[in-house]
Design an enzyme around this catalytic site. Sequence first.
Site, PDB file in Angstrom:
ATOM      1  N   ASP A 169      37.674  39.226  41.200  1.00  0.00           N
ATOM      2  CA  ASP A 169      36.765  39.321  42.351  1.00  0.00           C
ATOM      3  C   ASP A 169      37.175  38.369  43.462  1.00  0.00           C
ATOM      4  OD1 ASP A 169      35.008  41.185  41.158  1.00  0.00           O
ATOM      5  OD2 ASP A 169      33.975  39.591  40.072  1.00  0.00           O
TER       6      ASP A 169
ATOM      7  N   LYS B  41      11.648  22.366  48.902  1.00  0.00           N
ATOM      8  CA  LYS B  41      11.760  23.669  48.255  1.00  0.00           C
ATOM      9  C   LYS B  41      10.500  23.953  47.441  1.00  0.00           C
ATOM     10  CE  LYS B  41      14.310  25.759  44.406  1.00  0.00           C
ATOM     11  NZ  LYS B  41      14.861  27.007  44.933  1.00  0.00           N
TER      12      LYS B  41
ATOM     13  N   CYS C 147      27.870  46.349  44.280  1.00  0.00           N
ATOM     14  CA  CYS C 147      28.118  44.975  43.810  1.00  0.00           C
ATOM     15  C   CYS C 147      27.555  44.839  42.400  1.00  0.00           C
ATOM     16  CB  CYS C 147      27.454  43.982  44.781  1.00  0.00           C
ATOM     17  SG  CYS C 147      27.973  42.260  44.528  1.00  0.00           S
TER      18      CYS C 147
ATOM     19  N   HIS D 153      21.154  45.952  46.621  1.00  0.00           N
ATOM     20  CA  HIS D 153      20.340  44.898  47.224  1.00  0.00           C
ATOM     21  C   HIS D 153      18.852  45.207  47.208  1.00  0.00           C
ATOM     22  CE1 HIS D 153      24.408  44.440  48.970  1.00  0.00           C
ATOM     23  NE2 HIS D 153      24.182  43.210  48.604  1.00  0.00           N
TER      24      HIS D 153
ATOM     25  N   LYS E  12      26.428  33.928  57.671  1.00  0.00           N
ATOM     26  CA  LYS E  12      26.953  32.570  57.499  1.00  0.00           C
ATOM     27  C   LYS E  12      27.039  31.798  58.807  1.00  0.00           C
ATOM     28  CE  LYS E  12      29.035  32.761  53.218  1.00  0.00           C
ATOM     29  NZ  LYS E  12      29.518  31.736  52.330  1.00  0.00           N
TER      30      LYS E  12
ATOM     31  N   HIS F 160      37.289  43.159  43.925  1.00  0.00           N
ATOM     32  CA  HIS F 160      36.001  43.538  44.487  1.00  0.00           C
ATOM     33  C   HIS F 160      35.635  42.587  45.617  1.00  0.00           C
ATOM     34  CE1 HIS F 160      31.775  44.357  44.969  1.00  0.00           C
ATOM     35  NE2 HIS F 160      31.518  43.079  44.722  1.00  0.00           N
TER      36      HIS F 160
ATOM     37  N   ARG G  99      14.234  17.801  45.738  1.00  0.00           N
ATOM     38  CA  ARG G  99      13.981  19.113  46.329  1.00  0.00           C
ATOM     39  C   ARG G  99      12.485  19.374  46.545  1.00  0.00           C
ATOM     40  NH1 ARG G  99      16.958  23.540  43.234  1.00  0.00           N
ATOM     41  NH2 ARG G  99      16.578  22.219  41.450  1.00  0.00           N
TER      42      ARG G  99
HETATM   43  N1  GLN Z   1      31.716  40.537  39.040  1.00  0.00           N
HETATM   44  C1  GLN Z   1      30.679  39.937  39.819  1.00  0.00           C
HETATM   45  C2  GLN Z   1      29.344  40.566  39.465  1.00  0.00           C
HETATM   46  O1  GLN Z   1      29.293  41.686  39.164  1.00  0.00           O
HETATM   47  C3  GLN Z   1      30.928  40.110  41.289  1.00  0.00           C
HETATM   48  C4  GLN Z   1      29.880  39.422  42.115  1.00  0.00           C
HETATM   49  C5  GLN Z   1      30.190  39.357  43.595  1.00  0.00           C
HETATM   50  O2  GLN Z   1      30.976  40.109  44.105  1.00  0.00           O
HETATM   51  N2  GLN Z   1      29.582  38.468  44.317  1.00  0.00           N
HETATM   52  O3  GLN Z   1      28.328  39.918  39.499  1.00  0.00           O
HETATM   53 ZN    ZN Z   2      29.968  41.941  45.266  1.00  0.00          ZN
END
Ligand code: GLN
Ligand code: ZN
Length: 776
Positions: free
Chosen positions: A614, A27, A741, A709, A120, A656, A24
Amino acid sequence: MTGRTAAAAARATVYGYPRQGQNRELKKAIEGYWKGRVTADALRTTAADLRRANWRELAEAGIHEVPTGDFSYYDHVLDTSVMVGVVPDRHRVAVASDALDGYFAMARGTQDVAPLEMTKWFDTNYHYLVPELGPETMFAADSRKQVAEFREALALGLTPRPVLVGPVTYLLLAKPAPGVGGDFDPLTLLDRLLPVYAEVLADLRAAGAEWVQLDEPALVQDRTPAELNAAARAYRGLGALTDRPKLLVATYFDRLGEALPVLAKAPVDGIALDFTEAAAANLDALAAVGGLPGKRLVAGLVNGRNIWANDLEKSLSILGILLGLADRVDVAASCSLLHVPLTVTAERDLDPQITRWLAFARQKTAEIAALARAITRGTDTIAAELAANRAALSSRAGSSLTRDPAVRARAAAVTEAETRRSQPYAERAAAQRAHLRLPLLPTTTIGSFPQTTEVRTARADLRAGRIDEAGYEERIRNEIREVISFQEKTGLDVLVHGEPERNDMVQYFAERLTGYLATQHGWVQSYGTRYVRPPILAGDISRPEPLTVRWTSYAQSLSDRPVKGMLTGPVTMLAWSFVRDDQPLGETARQVALALRDEVVELEANGTSVIQVDEPALRETLPLRAADRPGYLAWATEAFRLSTSGVRPDTQIHTHMCYAEFGDIVQAIDDLDADVISLEAARSHMQVARELAAHGYPREAGPGVYDIHSPRVPSTEEAAELLRAGLGAIPPERLWVNPDCGLKTRGWPETKASLENLVAAARTVREELTTTGSGS
Ligand code: GLN
Ligand code: ZN
């Protein structure tokens, strides 16, 4: 049959190679440059050394035409934007003052300026930077990178073939620039873009390129007649250029379908097709157009995105058919080898028996060269390769890893009833209300809490033997205690243990399930300098011991409030792994689902009343062609239900997904039959809540009110406002309050402040509901 004699000189080629280097190096150099520790010159030297090493390696392995221009400091779609002069207004100053820094600013953003959006690359796990276009966009050719890399390879005495993202795919991957109406169609810019491609092609021709490859993977997706027309126009135009290199239009990831006759008719000199999973469809379509007389056919026979050894005999038999269908047939990987790790030989911890089943980039290159040699010089010249290949395939097929009779028997015996909860939602909801006694607008989180340096250090210490298993467990328990006590203090209703024991939501489970293999060096580029090491789902899946019960039960023992168990769902377990190619995906998913089902049941038996499974990958795994989607969604939703339906009615199942655009899978989300779903919604101001309502989604939902985020802390009023917007679509008895998230990439200070505000917002809005409730 014009083909046979001419084609009896098949050549080997590839479209792209892993960029990062054995260790790598790329990187490290790029990240060093960002930190100011590596100069621009040193970075350029490292990059040039890596390119040269790749080309030499390919040439020595018997690759006749080496790809150039596939190298990238960050992403090849961003490189294409640079090549055609597409720089967003907000980045112009940076790009003008320093091209390299401006390039990284577009990729990563700066303190003040947002980067390009990332998404993606088709259905792979590679992410590209989305071009931003508008009616005012003016293109300008900048062929410097392409020409320079072509010359570098030429100087080594090789036959380079520049690889470009084709103009149609480039436009189809673009989106309207900020401020441009959403109904702007980038494809309307085609006529403006083609002259720029013509200029780049002329420059490459002038530099000595005989062939240039234009990648058009977007043509393997369902395309409208207008889009097919655009493709026809593009290649009629480029084909009609006078002083131009020969054009090879490459397609991959699926069957070319209705675009095949379009390209077959176009005045291009070669077409590359995917003959891995799409082999049968592409063979039929080729036969239907009467082959490609007068053209070169490049046959993508070696799967460029999985890690399994090729079935050489099968490939030879496909080649046998193809030889009669074109003027010249060459052998390639189905797509760039960017999507696989560099070499299997680096994997010293894998059983050598198993290593033989695998082929990473270097091994795939050897397979391609062997196939080409067999055509050119006769099958007997690869007798040794064929024998070894036959032995490897039969060892794989007969291994106890790939065939576990108990797992197979159980999967075969799954009944419809096992994929359904024992009671309909309305009855379950009542039972859960009585059992869990949650307030209106219950608050919760998505699972992970900040992964602190202590946690990472603990994991590293365990791996390095500096602490033992017991020492590690103690540190994880400390972390869980802190997370639980914080959540109690803050007043969250459904707690989580925080996932401190997980390096990654797929890898953690893969390491504990029989049938999965882990690599030590199997890095593949996810985006920019981020590389991931997907586990290999190689065999039949079983669960030798509980996966998470210990941690969840410990967390539950610390609190009277419900602690939610956390699992990764079967679809995501497949999507973020290299999966086996010797059985349908649905069968593999069912095995994973059964292992998870046992875990879910065991969690329940150990006192867990809320369990989240999830499935963030449900949408991204959607097949490229609409015709393949119902089949996929059927096994995907069934696998989810199989993993979650073994529990009592009063146990609440959550799921989720971390995205806001799910219009095309809302029915599938409904079919999961989860009691509660949490989704990303903060940035789109609860748009998903309205979409769920429009669909008539009958169960509970938690559209996120906190955008995780960014480190920004949402105020109480802001979160309350989002909740009120959510209530406009979802009734209070069915609305949950949670972030978008997991919090693992966040720091503690902003996490604390944000969750405190989130709980305060829930309380505020609850009060409003009671007041208006009593007033009416
Ligand atoms: N349970 C995971 C978290 O909280 C869900 C992560 C995800 O949706 N990518 O990190
Ligand atoms: Zn998530």
